[in-house]
Scaffold this active site. Structure first.
Site, PDB file in Angstrom:
ATOM      1  N   GLU A  10       3.728  -6.679   4.163  1.00 26.47           N
ATOM      2  CA  GLU A  10       3.146  -7.972   4.509  1.00 26.47           C
ATOM      3  C   GLU A  10       3.888  -8.558   5.705  1.00 26.47           C
ATOM      4  O   GLU A  10       5.116  -8.471   5.786  1.00 26.47           O
ATOM      5  CB  GLU A  10       3.262  -8.971   3.340  1.00 26.47           C
ATOM      6  CG  GLU A  10       2.549  -8.558   2.061  1.00 26.47           C
ATOM      7  CD  GLU A  10       1.040  -8.588   2.172  1.00 26.47           C
ATOM      8  OE1 GLU A  10       0.511  -9.069   3.192  1.00 26.47           O
ATOM      9  OE2 GLU A  10       0.385  -8.118   1.217  1.00 26.47           O
TER      10      GLU A  10
ATOM     11  N   ILE B 214      -4.467  -7.598  -0.828  1.00 28.86           N
ATOM     12  CA  ILE B 214      -3.715  -8.838  -1.024  1.00 28.86           C
ATOM     13  C   ILE B 214      -4.239  -9.946  -0.116  1.00 28.86           C
ATOM     14  O   ILE B 214      -4.464 -11.066  -0.548  1.00 28.86           O
ATOM     15  CB  ILE B 214      -2.209  -8.621  -0.743  1.00 28.86           C
ATOM     16  CG1 ILE B 214      -1.629  -7.540  -1.667  1.00 28.86           C
ATOM     17  CG2 ILE B 214      -1.443  -9.931  -0.881  1.00 28.86           C
ATOM     18  CD1 ILE B 214      -1.561  -7.924  -3.123  1.00 28.86           C
TER      19      ILE B 214
ATOM     20  N   CYS C 234       0.821  -1.201   0.000  1.00 25.50           N
ATOM     21  CA  CYS C 234       0.000   0.000   0.000  1.00 25.50           C
ATOM     22  C   CYS C 234       0.857   1.253   0.000  1.00 25.50           C
ATOM     23  O   CYS C 234       2.083   1.195  -0.046  1.00 25.50           O
ATOM     24  CB  CYS C 234      -0.893   0.007   1.246  1.00 25.50           C
ATOM     25  SG  CYS C 234      -1.816  -1.517   1.491  1.00 25.50           S
TER      26      CYS C 234
ATOM     27  N   GLY D  79      14.207 -13.157  -6.608  1.00 25.53           N
ATOM     28  CA  GLY D  79      15.414 -13.747  -6.033  1.00 25.53           C
ATOM     29  C   GLY D  79      16.358 -12.717  -5.450  1.00 25.53           C
ATOM     30  O   GLY D  79      17.522 -13.034  -5.184  1.00 25.53           O
TER      31      GLY D  79
ATOM     32  N   ASN E  20       2.002  -0.539   5.431  1.00 20.96           N
ATOM     33  CA  ASN E  20       2.416  -0.900   4.075  1.00 20.96           C
ATOM     34  C   ASN E  20       3.298  -2.134   4.169  1.00 20.96           C
ATOM     35  O   ASN E  20       4.331  -2.105   4.851  1.00 20.96           O
ATOM     36  CB  ASN E  20       3.186   0.264   3.441  1.00 20.96           C
ATOM     37  CG  ASN E  20       3.824  -0.110   2.117  1.00 20.96           C
ATOM     38  OD1 ASN E  20       3.346  -0.996   1.408  1.00 20.96           O
ATOM     39  ND2 ASN E  20       4.910   0.560   1.789  1.00 20.96           N
TER      40      ASN E  20
END
Length: 614
Positions: A74, A50, A2, A362, A72
């Protein structure tokens, strides 16, 4: 994923705050909302949905009318934290990680960031204690800008949200010099004197009544290597494989489609292999293709994808699409940023977003496991640095007489006093004589990691890059490139458990002789044949060197003519003109310098217009 914004004093009205949110709404197009509180605090949020797509998880989010949050990022271990909090009597009405952060703050207070496995920048308004508390993740994957003055505190995910409607800012001459050297404006500075970044791995508290602001570090590299791994290589490989697999697994959790960036290199191939291994469905993978000779790596990604049986998508990009992104670059990278791989990263993100909302990458493998070519280059020159300086100076004199620009560069490198100074020069520019400034751009706190006498040169370089290059450059590049298209990027190799374990490993498990990232490769070869990777390491680049001599030549010469160069501070104009001419006649590859100047010029024309340089 976000965009967040907030302010503690009555400077902007609701319409102006809405405009600030609109300026960065690409970070979260699903919902924009703001919430004012009685004591003038305003929290605001752009949401990219999400996890728990229900409106009940919209932000600003309030928990038990005690704490209010904008967040903002995860939190990948939020379910584990939630289970512990439920045992302690906490109740939850959503399935989101946002609510878990609020409850965990009530339980654990300022120790909260230590518990979080994720990428994050958040601010909690603690209504009971009338203060703000916030933190940024350990490696700086999510951005956090703030302005602190006598009126109060203002913060945002991107600089442009703070800049909008604020004419009381000044461009930092020191930051321009830092940008010339590093290609970015390093933490905690920004291009504006009045605005700062919260450093990675730090938390803050702001007391609204007293206006007292404090910052503290909650995570750092183990500088003394106090917990070295003492097992065998195979034991280390087994443990690391388990950690990476779990890091990938928890990053696949989402209520929207998830894919993986696959370049065909070691790191992205390992993440793709792990992702395919831990899921029952066919993983979507994505790579980018350029038609110019020497820039098409998609064949390697396709080969890995075929072996893993992923649903692979090759994105074919051309000159015109790249040029369009150059024109809009500073809308998304809203302070000067000179890593040219940002453009292909944006192209990859733009087309990946058509298929998925989350993409694993990665990133982090080179820093954690000694993978960059410059580390090997330092090993090659380290023998010369054991010889007397007079011998190095004589060798440098001979090499400088050669017409080859690479030999001339090596000659300049041999003149530094020690390997630490040489390494700093290798990442800031071996010959920076074109920069005209009294400011010492090497005077940064992160230099202490490179000068740490308790570790060898390879571990010191790795530590320095984790704290500097990975944070300032790589994570900024990935965040802006993906969020420009409302795509969330997740990096399993930056899981703090992987980072801590990599730090504990003996150097020879990561780098020995000319073999780099040894342990990562050994894990990968359990999934993909070793023969697929018997080729030189390549970067994620576009053919700018050729473009600047051909398709973009007119743009370069018009933007960086005499008048244009006079508008750029802190440069030796004659020296810069010489270097541009060297590039145009093909005698020297100066494209990084040209790109650096073009980005700054564009930023000054679009973002910096009307602000004084101080």
């Amino acid at each position: 994923m976000c965009g967040i914004y907030g302010i503690t004093y009555n400077r902007y009205n609701a319409d102006q705050i809405s405009e600030k949110l609109k300026r960065i709404n690409f970070r979260g197009p699903d919902l924009s909302a703001q919430k004012p509180f009685e004591n003038r605090v305003v929290l605001a949020h752009n949401r990219l949905s999400i996890i728990d797509l229900d409106p009940r998880s919209n932000q600003p989010f309030s928990y038990e009318n005690k704490v209010h949050i904008v967040f903002n990022g995860e939190i990948y271990n939020f379910k584990d934290i939630k289970s512990e909090l439920v045992k302690k009597g906490y109740n939850f009405r959503t399935e989101s990680d946002t609510e878990v952060i609020c409850a965990a703050y009530l339980e654990y207070g300022t120790e909260l960031p230590n518990m979080l496995n994720g990428m994050f920048a958040f601010v909690i308004y603690d209504e009971i204690n009338n203060k703000l508390f916030g933190a940024r993740d350990r490696l700086g994957q999510k951005p956090f800008y703030y302005l602190l003055n006598n009126d109060g505190f203002e913060f945002a995910s991107q600089l442009s949200a703070i800049q909008l409607h604020n004419k009381n800012l000044s461009i930092s001459s020191k930051s321009i010099t830092q940008y010339f050297a590093w290609g970015v404006v390093p933490d905690p500075y920004t291009i504006f004197n009045e605005v700062n970044k919260l450093p990675a791995g730090h938390r803050f508290t702001y007391h609204i009544s007293s206006k007292k602001f404090s910052i503290s570090k909650y995570w750092d590299i183990d500088n003394a290597n106090t917990k070295p791994f003492t097992g065998s290589f195979n034991e280390a490989k087994s443990k690391l494989s388990h950690l990476i697999k779990d890091a990938v697994k928890i990053r696949l959790y989402a209520d929207v489609p998830v894919g993986v960036f696959l370049s065909g290199g070691v790191d992205s191939s390992l993440v793709s292999a792990m992702a395919q291994n831990v899921t029952n469905s066919q993983v979507k993978t994505f790579s980018v293709k350029f038609n110019e000779k020497g820039f098409d790596e998609s064949i390697y990604a396709q080969k890995v994808a075929n072996h893993l049986k992923t649903d692979h998508h090759i994105i074919s990009c051309n000159y015109n699409e790249g040029l369009d992104l150059i024109d809009s670059f500073n809308h998304y990278y809203d302070e000067p940023f000179a890593d040219s791989s940002a453009i292909p990263s944006m192209l990859l993100s733009k087309h990946t977003r058509k298929k998925v909302t989350v993409a694993l990458s990665g990133d982090g493998g080179d820093e954690m496991f000694i993978g960059y070519q410059r580390y090997h280059w330092m090993k090659q020159v380290s023998t010369l640095y054991k010889t007397p300086k007079q011998f190095r100076d004589f060798t440098a004199f001979l090499l400088n007489a050669a017409p080859n620009y690479k030999l001339k560069t090596i000659s300049k490198g041999l003149r530094f006093n020690n390997l630490n100074s040489l390494y700093l020069a290798s990442v800031t520019g071996i010959d920076a004589s074109w920069i005209q400034s009294d400011f010492d751009y090497l005077d940064i706190e992160e230099k202490a990691y490179l000068e740490n006498s308790k570790k060898n040169i390879y571990e010191r370089m790795s530590d320095f890059d984790i704290k500097a290059y990975l944070n300032w450059d790589i994570n900024t590049k990935v965040d802006r490139a993906t969020m420009a298209y409302s795509l969330e990027a997740r990096s399993p190799l930056m899981d703090y458990r992987v980072v801590n374990f990599a730090q504990s490993l003996p150097t020879q498990f990561k780098y020995k002789n000319s073999n780099q990232k040894i342990i990562l490769k050994n894990i990968l070869y359990d999934y993909v044949p070793k023969s697929y990777f018997n080729r030189p390491k390549s970067g994620f680049t576009m053919p700018f060197s050729d473009w600047f001599r051909n398709e973009l030549k007119d743009m370069v010469l018009s933007e960086l003519n005499d008048e244009g160069l006079r508008q750029i501070p802190n440069i030796d104009i004659d020296e810069v003109k010489l270097r541009i001419n060297q590039h145009m006649d093909g005698s020297w590859n100066r494209y990084p310098l040209i790109w650096k100047l073009l980005v700054l010029k564009q930023w000054m024309n679009n973002n910096g217009k009307g602000y004084p340089i101080v």
